[in-house]
Enzyme design. Structure first.
Site, PDB file in Angstrom:
ATOM      1  N   ASN A  26      55.691-124.896  98.055  1.00 49.97           N
ATOM      2  CA  ASN A  26      56.529-126.068  97.813  1.00 49.97           C
ATOM      3  C   ASN A  26      56.212-126.683  96.450  1.00 49.97           C
ATOM      4  O   ASN A  26      55.233-126.309  95.784  1.00 49.97           O
ATOM      5  CB  ASN A  26      56.302-127.100  98.927  1.00 49.97           C
ATOM      6  CG  ASN A  26      57.526-127.955  99.199  1.00 49.97           C
ATOM      7  OD1 ASN A  26      58.363-128.187  98.328  1.00 49.97           O
ATOM      8  ND2 ASN A  26      57.646-128.440 100.427  1.00 49.97           N
ATOM      9  N   SER A  29      52.416-127.595  95.249  1.00 46.61           N
ATOM     10  CA  SER A  29      51.457-126.873  96.096  1.00 46.61           C
ATOM     11  C   SER A  29      50.317-126.243  95.300  1.00 46.61           C
ATOM     12  O   SER A  29      49.333-125.784  95.888  1.00 46.61           O
ATOM     13  CB  SER A  29      52.175-125.787  96.905  1.00 46.61           C
ATOM     14  OG  SER A  29      52.811-124.863  96.044  1.00 46.61           O
ATOM     15  N   GLY A  30      50.452-126.193  93.971  1.00 49.88           N
ATOM     16  CA  GLY A  30      49.388-125.623  93.142  1.00 49.88           C
ATOM     17  C   GLY A  30      49.708-124.252  92.587  1.00 49.88           C
ATOM     18  O   GLY A  30      48.806-123.518  92.176  1.00 49.88           O
ATOM     19  N   THR A  33      48.550-123.744  88.903  1.00 47.00           N
ATOM     20  CA  THR A  33      47.092-123.629  88.835  1.00 47.00           C
ATOM     21  C   THR A  33      46.644-122.249  89.288  1.00 47.00           C
ATOM     22  O   THR A  33      45.744-121.647  88.694  1.00 47.00           O
ATOM     23  CB  THR A  33      46.435-124.710  89.710  1.00 47.00           C
ATOM     24  OG1 THR A  33      46.851-125.999  89.252  1.00 47.00           O
ATOM     25  CG2 THR A  33      44.919-124.615  89.655  1.00 47.00           C
ATOM     26  N   GLU A 104      55.473-117.020  89.258  1.00 54.51           N
ATOM     27  CA  GLU A 104      55.617-118.228  90.064  1.00 54.51           C
ATOM     28  C   GLU A 104      57.012-118.237  90.687  1.00 54.51           C
ATOM     29  O   GLU A 104      58.001-118.472  90.020  1.00 54.51           O
ATOM     30  CB  GLU A 104      55.411-119.453  89.171  1.00 54.51           C
ATOM     31  CG  GLU A 104      55.329-120.764  89.911  1.00 54.51           C
ATOM     32  CD  GLU A 104      55.005-121.931  88.986  1.00 54.51           C
ATOM     33  OE1 GLU A 104      55.172-123.084  89.422  1.00 54.51           O
ATOM     34  OE2 GLU A 104      54.595-121.688  87.829  1.00 54.51           O
TER      35      GLU A 104
END
Length: 230
Positions: A26, A29-30, A33, A104
């Protein structure tokens, strides 16, 4: 005509495509990173979401506009997202030593998560929905867009909503908690489906980032498809 030995040599030069990993989750959510964590591996090519591209589509900030009026712009936005993710997913690696492509979100995400959510929330007309589905189906049949692994950074909507507010991206200022709940449901439906198409590694991303990084380290060999070199 080429002789048999020449044909064998040419066949031997055909290189297997890189292992494809999609980092899913979502908003907040990271994912970014997680992508950055694997930048340290020389054999891994990482692709964050192309936010700058979406903010300037011939002068139009589609990313900002979609959060403001999803009814009016969902079709244009989803079509653009499909196209940009397809380019990332199917592009050749930058050099021959790349054995892993990590991005991503994926084309599959667009199809099975965000397009389905837009349809269920009536942000797409049925005709628009069918155009997007036909677009995906054609490419799935005619291009290799397959994934080898999905890393799902699973979160609860309330946690990522608080993170989203803290990071303060201008385009996200209008995103309500209800939308994050809808995206969460779409993710759960997609990634728990028997037709998801590849293995899904789920990581609890409600925890602090250091705990998530510990899991990334623990599962690195799996995430990189056994291509764990740096």
């Amino acid at each position: 005509m080429p002789n048999i030995n020449t044909k064998k040599k040419a066949a031997g030069m055909i290189k297997k495509r890189p292992f494809r990993v999609s980092i899913e989750g979502n908003i907040g959510s990271g994912k970014s990173t997680c992508i950055k964590y694997f930048d340290k591996y020389n054999n891994v090519e990482t692709y964050p979401e192309p936010l700058l591209e979406w903010r300037n589509v011939s002068g139009h900030n589609l990313l900002g506009l979609i959060y403001g009026d999803r009814n009016e712009l969902s079709f244009s936005f989803q079509h653009n997202i499909h196209s940009s993710r397809l380019k990332i997913q199917t592009s050749l690696p930058s050099h021959n030593d790349i054995t892993v492509k990590m991005f991503e979100r994926s084309v599959q995400n667009s199809r099975h998560c965000f397009v389905e959510n837009a349809k269920s929330q009536k942000f797409l007309l049925d005709a628009e929905y069918q155009v997007l589905i036909n677009w995906f189906d054609y490419r799935e049949k005619n291009l290799d867009i397959s994934l080898d692994l999905i890393v799902y950074l699973r979160t609860t909507p309330e946690v990522v909503w608080e993170r989203m507010l803290r990071r303060g991206r201008a385009e996200e200022s209008e995103v309500p908690l209800e939308y994050l709940k809808q995206v969460h449901v779409s993710y759960e439906n997609w990634l728990n489906s028997p037709t998801v198409g590849c293995e899904v590694l789920t990581i609890d991303a409600d925890r602090d980032i250091e705990s998530v990084k510990e899991d990334l380290e623990r599962y690195t060999y799996k995430i990189l498809g056994g291509n764990h070199t740096n």
